[in-house]
Design a protein around this motif. Structure first.
Motif, short mmCIF file in Angstrom:
data_model
loop_
_atom_site.label_atom_id
_atom_site.label_comp_id
_atom_site.label_asym_id
_atom_site.label_seq_id
_atom_site.Cartn_x
_atom_site.Cartn_y
_atom_site.Cartn_z
N ARG A 103 40.07 39.18 37.26
CA ARG A 103 40.30 38.17 37.79
C ARG A 103 41.55 38.50 38.94
NH1 ARG A 103 38.96 36.82 32.62
NH2 ARG A 103 38.50 34.66 32.40
N LYS A 104 41.10 38.14 40.26
CA LYS A 104 41.89 38.62 41.33
C LYS A 104 41.60 37.50 42.62
CE LYS A 104 42.83 43.40 40.61
NZ LYS A 104 42.54 45.02 41.22
N GLU A 108 42.43 40.52 47.33
CA GLU A 108 42.93 41.49 46.37
C GLU A 108 41.66 42.27 45.62
OE1 GLU A 108 45.40 39.45 43.54
OE2 GLU A 108 47.19 39.22 45.04
N GLN A 109 40.79 41.92 45.77
CA GLN A 109 39.67 42.37 45.30
C GLN A 109 39.05 43.64 45.77
OE1 GLN A 109 37.80 39.55 42.37
NE2 GLN A 109 38.38 41.51 41.57
N THR A 110 38.81 44.69 44.76
CA THR A 110 38.41 45.98 45.69
C THR A 110 36.73 45.95 45.57
OG1 THR A 110 37.92 47.05 43.27
CG2 THR A 110 40.41 47.03 44.46
N GLY A 165 38.55 33.60 40.19
CA GLY A 165 38.27 34.57 41.06
C GLY A 165 36.92 34.07 41.95
N ALA A 166 37.03 34.53 43.02
CA ALA A 166 35.73 34.01 44.01
C ALA A 166 34.34 35.01 43.62
CB ALA A 166 36.00 34.55 45.37
N VAL A 167 34.75 36.02 43.33
CA VAL A 167 33.31 36.97 42.88
C VAL A 167 32.80 36.69 41.67
CG1 VAL A 167 32.53 39.43 42.71
CG2 VAL A 167 34.25 39.13 44.24
N CYS A 270 42.76 26.38 42.98
CA CYS A 270 41.78 27.13 43.83
C CYS A 270 41.64 28.76 43.45
CB CYS A 270 41.94 26.65 45.00
SG CYS A 270 41.48 25.42 45.77
N CYS A 271 42.66 29.34 42.88
CA CYS A 271 42.59 30.60 42.60
C CYS A 271 44.09 30.74 41.90
CB CYS A 271 42.31 31.46 43.61
SG CYS A 271 41.79 33.17 43.12
#
Length: 271
Positions: A103-104, A108-110, A165-167, A270-271
């Motif tokens: 959850r990012k 921030e997501q790698t 998270g978007a992903v 939204c996040c």
């Protein structure tokens, strides 16, 4: 009581905890008796779960296990071999339940986290369904009146932006879309393809995610009309329903199990 086809066989990925465990348990409790192969990455957890479920159903021959990481081609190949060996190449139902999340926010997501979620949540569902399709088609041909089924476990994060998270949301939206496409493509083979999209459910994965701040779930309960989170068996029940004769005219459905969230529209961050 759920009514399954005679001599039914099912493969459940991510079957040692949370929703997957309850899916396997409910299938074994249904009638007539069926056989279930659960798939997991960790051998110790798998052995313990198989032993527990065998004791519960009082028949060790009805529950089997396969060690495999379905996010990888070799893992999916291992599942195919296990299904072929356990069920003689005939499969009544595939339950694509395995999933993961980090959850990012997108910034921030790698790349590694992105790849892990895409491969686990999305690629495993697509490629495992394709790989096991000959077994599903064979079952549907042998039992025309009941056919066979694929049930994908998605998430409300694939329907609305839910702050997870978007992903994760992207991969689950892809599973929803895949469900509709495969339902149309595979109907001619006698295979029904449906999807269950749970809202936040009390699973080990969620408990680990909020371990540092359990109060984060208070807001989730406020946003949900029923005022609480789902229990694993409440998310598993609709999955098993989609395996039964009662759902025989359902395919291409994304079934929200969300405590009313979708009815009112999401009112969270939204996040």
């Amino acid at each position: 009581m759920f009514t399954l086809p005679l001599n039914a066989t099912y493969c459940v990925t991510g079957g040692t905890s949370g929703i997957g465990l309850e899916i396997a348990r409910l299938l074994l409790q249904s009638s007539p008796p069926c056989r279930v192969l659960i798939v997991a990455r960790r051998s110790k957890e798998l052995e313990m779960t198989v032993a527990m479920l065998a004791q519960e159903c009082e028949d060790p021959d009805r529950i089997l296990g396969a060690i495999a990481d379905v996010s990888t081609p070799s893992g999916r190949s291992a599942v195919s071999s296990a299904v072929n060996a356990a069920f003689d190449g005939v499969l009544t139902g595939l339950i694509n339940n395995v999933g993961c999340n980090v959850r990012k926010q997108a910034l921030e997501q790698t790349e590694g986290e992105y790849d892990a979620m895409v491969q686990t949540n999305m690629s495993s569902t697509y490629f495992l369904s394709k790989l096991l399709s000959p077994y599903l088609f064979k079952q549907a041909k042998e039992d025309v009146s009941n056919g066979s089924v694929v049930v994908n476990v998605s998430s409300m994060a694939g329907v609305y932006s839910s702050g997870t998270g978007a992903v994760y949301g992207m991969t689950k939206a892809a599973v929803n879309s895949l469900t509709r496409s495969l339902a149309c493509e595979w109907s001619k083979f006698g295979v029904r393809v449906n999807c269950v999209a749970p809202w936040m459910t009390v699973t080990p994965m969620l408990e680990e995610a909020v371990k540092k701040d359990p109060s984060a779930l208070d807001k989730v309960k406020e946003w949900t009309p029923m005022g609480r989170l789902a229990l694993p068996e409440e998310a598993a029940g609709p999955v098993v329903f989609l395996c039964t004769k009662a759902s025989g005219f359902m395919t291409g459905t994304v079934l929200n199990v969300d405590g009313g969230l979708g009815a009112q529209g999401f009112d969270g961050p939204c996040c």
